[in-house]
Design an enzyme around this catalytic site. Structure first.
Site, PDB file in Angstrom:
ATOM      1  N   HIS A 131       0.834  -1.207   0.000  1.00 16.95           N
ATOM      2  CA  HIS A 131       0.000   0.000   0.000  1.00 16.95           C
ATOM      3  C   HIS A 131       0.869   1.259   0.000  1.00 16.95           C
ATOM      4  CE1 HIS A 131      -2.670   2.966   2.183  1.00 16.95           C
ATOM      5  NE2 HIS A 131      -3.435   2.599   1.178  1.00 16.95           N
TER       6      HIS A 131
ATOM      7  N   HIS B  23      -1.003  10.287  -3.230  1.00 14.23           N
ATOM      8  CA  HIS B  23      -2.273   9.835  -2.670  1.00 14.23           C
ATOM      9  C   HIS B  23      -3.354  10.900  -2.704  1.00 14.23           C
ATOM     10  CE1 HIS B  23      -5.309   9.210   0.492  1.00 14.23           C
ATOM     11  NE2 HIS B  23      -5.288   7.979   0.002  1.00 14.23           N
TER      12      HIS B  23
END
Ligand code: G3P
Ligand code: CA
Length: 338
Positions: free
Chosen positions: A29, A71
């Site tokens: 991740h 992100h």
């Protein structure tokens, strides 16, 4: 006696899982983001070396239409944009990546994520890589693909990529079709079939429909698509009895928040495993929940520790893979349970 009982429970759940540990996957991740600043090439190289099966990229677009790996749609949580461009924030005080050129973004220093408390920058996860140490950059999507494909060549591995299209509606409002740009980039790098090691993910069902019915056919490719599912009410229909079969018309997998797989109200020895994984598997969908972290306060109370959490989700809930900031731990866990 308790140790013996937990060992038995682990063995039983591993044996009763429909998949063996060897078939289950680890998705890094934002890279090995538990150890190095998220979405830097360094964090991705570390995840590769740790043996992750897939490495995630969150993708946003710059003012001059380059795809970068970031992100947030804003730059201020993970870079020094506020220091370098103090007058470029929008009225809400945020610095949007889409307002900056790639050349400008290349000049920013990336760091561990932080938030402002009383004007002070405070690192989000205090045990992680020290904010402000060393030197990191925001990579482009293309640079990251090239690095992973380069490492695949030099190591003989076949590690996949797992890009997420970030806030496609925001990009459209700003006049940018980010999904088409991402799909074309994937095609340029030979990710063109469901056998290729890529999952393309988004939280937007409307965008997923457009990708499946318009963008992929226009590019003449057909790759694996994943619908992300958060806790908001807009996802409620996906959690109904027929939600997974409806999704299966467009998606190959789902990426639910992990509390949708095992309820947070669960207690030690009394897990409330939802019907989600069973329904998804019945509809032919893979299940890759997010996000598994071992920082203080991040392991739910129903698990004894991080490895217990992995055991519960991989084998008792039977997910096919999971997103973790600590890919080394999940890789070692699966190896130990083969
Ligand atoms: O894409 C899976 C997971 O990364 C979703 O959460 O907010 O980290 O992108 P987020
Ligand atoms: Ca993501």
């Amino acid at each position: 006696m308790r140790k013996l009982l937990s060992l038995f429970l682990v063995l039983f759940s591993v044996m009763s899982s429909t998949q063996s540990a060897a078939d289950k996957i680890v998705i890094a991740h934002r890279g090995a983001s538990g150890y190095l600043p998220e979405h830097t090439l360094e964090a991705k190289a570390m995840a590769f070396a740790m043996g992750a099966d897939y490495i995630e990229q969150d993708v946003v677009m710059t003012k001059d239409d380059h795809l970068i790996v970031l992100h947030d749609i804003t730059l201020d949580r993970t870079t020094d944009v506020a220091d370098q461009y103090p007058n470029r924030a929008r009225d809400n005080g945020r610095y949007y990546a889409i307002d900056f050129t790639l050349e400008e973004i290349r000049g920013l220093n990336a760091s561990e994520g932080f938030r402002l408390i009383d004007g002070e920058r405070v690192q989000g996860y205090e045990n992680r890589f020290p904010m402000g140490s060393s030197s990191f950059r925001v990579p482009t999507f293309e640079e990251e693909i090239q690095m992973i494909q380069g490492l695949n060549k030099s190591t003989g591995n076949d590690i996949g990529i797992y890009p997420e299209i970030k806030q496609p509606e925001f990009h459209r409002e700003e006049g940018k079709d980010i999904s088409t740009a991402v799909v074309n980039m994937l095609k340029d790098y030979s990710y063109t079939t469901k056998e290729d090691k890529v999952f393309l993910q988004t939280f937007s069902f409307a965008e997923l429909e457009i990708i499946k019915s318009e963008i992929l056919p226009a590019a003449a490719i057909d790759i694996n698509l994943v619908q992300l599912i958060g806790g908001e009410s807009s996802y409620a229909w996906m959690l109904e009895a027929d939600g997974m079969s409806k999704l299966a018309e467009f998606a190959d997998g789902i990426g639910p928040e992990k509390g949708l797989v095992i309820e947070r109200s669960s207690t030690r020895g009394n897990l409330n495993i939802t019907a989600l994984v069973e329904r998804a598997h019945a509809a032919g969908l893979q299940v890759h929940p997010y996000t598994y972290r071992l920082d203080p306060g991040q392991v739910p109370d129903y698990a004894e520790d991080f490895e217990d959490l992995l055991q519960q989700h991989y084998f008792e809930a039977d997910v096919d893979g999971l997103f973790t900031d600590f890919p080394d731990r999940a890789v070692k866990f699966l190896q130990a349970n083969q």
